[in-house]
Enzyme design. Structure first.
Site, mmCIF file in Angstrom:
data_model
loop_
_atom_site.group_PDB
_atom_site.id
_atom_site.type_symbol
_atom_site.label_atom_id
_atom_site.label_comp_id
_atom_site.label_asym_id
_atom_site.label_seq_id
_atom_site.Cartn_x
_atom_site.Cartn_y
_atom_site.Cartn_z
ATOM 1 N N LYS A 3 0.827 -1.207 0.000
ATOM 2 C CA LYS A 3 0.000 0.000 0.000
ATOM 3 C C LYS A 3 0.867 1.264 0.000
ATOM 4 O O LYS A 3 2.083 1.195 0.252
ATOM 5 C CB LYS A 3 -0.929 -0.035 1.215
ATOM 6 C CG LYS A 3 -1.957 -1.186 1.161
ATOM 7 C CD LYS A 3 -2.967 -1.086 2.298
ATOM 8 C CE LYS A 3 -3.981 -2.217 2.232
ATOM 9 N NZ LYS A 3 -5.057 -2.053 3.248
ATOM 10 N N TYR A 35 -12.215 -2.287 -4.159
ATOM 11 C CA TYR A 35 -12.730 -2.476 -2.804
ATOM 12 C C TYR A 35 -14.263 -2.425 -2.770
ATOM 13 O O TYR A 35 -14.833 -2.099 -1.723
ATOM 14 C CB TYR A 35 -12.148 -1.420 -1.865
ATOM 15 C CG TYR A 35 -10.752 -1.733 -1.355
ATOM 16 C CD1 TYR A 35 -10.526 -2.836 -0.522
ATOM 17 C CD2 TYR A 35 -9.665 -0.922 -1.675
ATOM 18 C CE1 TYR A 35 -9.266 -3.117 -0.031
ATOM 19 C CE2 TYR A 35 -8.387 -1.201 -1.177
ATOM 20 C CZ TYR A 35 -8.202 -2.307 -0.355
ATOM 21 O OH TYR A 35 -6.937 -2.579 0.140
ATOM 22 N N ASN A 73 -2.176 0.239 6.922
ATOM 23 C CA ASN A 73 -1.656 -1.036 7.413
ATOM 24 C C ASN A 73 -0.729 -1.741 6.425
ATOM 25 O O ASN A 73 -0.563 -2.953 6.477
ATOM 26 C CB ASN A 73 -2.820 -1.939 7.845
ATOM 27 C CG ASN A 73 -3.784 -2.200 6.716
ATOM 28 O OD1 ASN A 73 -3.555 -1.766 5.591
ATOM 29 N ND2 ASN A 73 -4.863 -2.906 7.002
ATOM 30 N N GLU A 79 -9.656 -10.294 -7.549
ATOM 31 C CA GLU A 79 -8.582 -9.287 -7.484
ATOM 32 C C GLU A 79 -7.450 -9.528 -8.478
ATOM 33 O O GLU A 79 -6.903 -8.565 -9.031
ATOM 34 C CB GLU A 79 -8.007 -9.259 -6.054
ATOM 35 C CG GLU A 79 -9.001 -8.720 -5.039
ATOM 36 C CD GLU A 79 -8.552 -8.910 -3.596
ATOM 37 O OE1 GLU A 79 -9.312 -8.508 -2.697
ATOM 38 O OE2 GLU A 79 -7.464 -9.457 -3.364
HETATM 39 P P1 IDP Z 1 -8.173 -6.713 5.600
HETATM 40 O O1 IDP Z 1 -7.379 -5.799 4.695
HETATM 41 O O2 IDP Z 1 -7.366 -7.186 6.770
HETATM 42 O O3 IDP Z 1 -8.834 -7.840 4.855
HETATM 43 P P2 IDP Z 1 -10.784 -5.419 5.717
HETATM 44 O O4 IDP Z 1 -11.713 -5.467 6.880
HETATM 45 O O5 IDP Z 1 -11.126 -6.234 4.514
HETATM 46 O O6 IDP Z 1 -9.327 -5.805 6.259
HETATM 47 O O7 IDP Z 1 -10.643 -3.888 5.312
HETATM 48 C C1 IDP Z 1 -10.001 -3.511 4.121
HETATM 49 C C2 IDP Z 1 -9.082 -2.349 4.401
HETATM 50 O O8 IDP Z 1 -9.853 -1.221 4.815
HETATM 51 C C3 IDP Z 1 -8.078 -2.562 5.527
HETATM 52 O O9 IDP Z 1 -6.919 -3.247 5.122
HETATM 53 C C4 IDP Z 1 -7.775 -1.132 5.960
HETATM 54 O O10 IDP Z 1 -6.815 -0.503 5.094
HETATM 55 C C5 IDP Z 1 -9.129 -0.454 5.762
HETATM 56 N N1 IDP Z 1 -9.883 -0.426 7.034
HETATM 57 C C6 IDP Z 1 -10.495 -1.455 7.664
HETATM 58 N N2 IDP Z 1 -11.114 -1.066 8.785
HETATM 59 C C7 IDP Z 1 -10.877 0.256 8.896
HETATM 60 C C8 IDP Z 1 -11.271 1.262 9.859
HETATM 61 O O11 IDP Z 1 -11.945 0.981 10.853
HETATM 62 N N3 IDP Z 1 -10.829 2.531 9.609
HETATM 63 C C9 IDP Z 1 -10.095 2.856 8.517
HETATM 64 N N4 IDP Z 1 -9.720 1.967 7.579
HETATM 65 C C10 IDP Z 1 -10.098 0.682 7.770
#
Ligand code: IDP
Ligand code: MG
Length: 140
Positions: free
Chosen positions: A9, A49, A115, A129
Site C-alpha cells: 500500500k 474495494y 496497514n 482481485e
Molecule cells: P483486511 O485488509 O485485513 O482484509 P478489511 O476489513 O477487509 O481488512 O478492510 C479492508 C481495508 O480497509 C483494511 O486493510 C484497511 O486498510 C481499511 N480499514 C479497515 N477497517 C478500517 C477502519 O476501521 N478505519 C479505517 N480503515 C479501515
C-alpha cells in the site's frame, strides 16, 4: 497450488519497504508470478474495494489507496491465501504489534487504516482481485 494477490500500500511504498516485503514472501517459499508498480485512480480503487462500499471507512480507504504508488504482485504456493494472510497479520497494525510482532503489518503499518499490505482474504476475493490488476500477458 494456489495464487493470491498482494498489494504494497502507499504507506509502505513511501517508506521504501517494498523490497523487504517482497523478500519476506520469497524467503517464505512463495513464487512470484506477476509484479507491477502503478497508481490507482479513484474509480479503480472503488471498484477494487467494492465489497466495502457500504462500510463507514470506505471513503477513507479509497483516499488512502489513491494517495501514492502501490506495488501489486501475484504469489503462488501451497495454501497461499491463508499463509500470506498469516504473514501480513491482523488488519490493525497496532494489534499486529501486540499479537504478531513479526508480521508485515506490525513492522511496516501504522494503524487500522494505514496497514502497509493488502492480501486476498479468500479464494473468491483472489479470483476477483488477480484479473482486476493483471492481464494474462502480465503473469507467468
Ligand atoms: P483486511 O485488509 O485485513 O482484509 P478489511 O476489513 O477487509 O481488512 O478492510 C479492508 C481495508 O480497509 C483494511 O486493510 C484497511 O486498510 C481499511 N480499514 C479497515 N477497517 C478500517 C477502519 O476501521 N478505519 C479505517 N480503515 C479501515
Ligand atoms: Mg479484506
Amino acid at each position: 497450488m494456489e495464487r493470491t494477490l498482494v498489494v504494497v500500500k502507499p504507506d509502505a511504498f513511501e517508506k521504501g519497504a517494498t523490497g523487504k516485503i517482497i523478500d519476506r514472501f520469497l524467503s517464505e517459499g512463495f513464487r512470484l508470478r506477476a509484479l507491477k508498480l502503478f497508481e490507482f485512480t479513484r474509480e479503480q480503487a472503488e471498484e477494487f474495494y467494492a465489497v466495502h462500499r457500504e462500510r463507514s471507512f470506505f471513503s477513507e480507504l479509497v483516499e488512502f489507496m489513491v494517495s501514492g504508488p502501490v506495488v501489486a504482485m501475484v504469489l503462488e504456493g501451497e495454501d497461499a491465501i491463508r499463509r500470506v494472510r498469516e504473514i501480513i497479520g491482523p488488519t490493525d497494525s497496532e494489534e499486529a504489534r501486540r499479537v504478531a510482532p513479526s508480521s508485515l503489518r506490525a513492522l511496516f503499518g501504522t494503524d487500522k487504516g494505514r496497514n502497509a499490505v493488502h492480501a486476498s482474504d479468500s479464494k473468491e476475493s483472489a479470483d476477483y482481485e488477480i484479473p482486476f490488476i493483471f492481464s494474462q500477458l502480465e503473469m507467468v
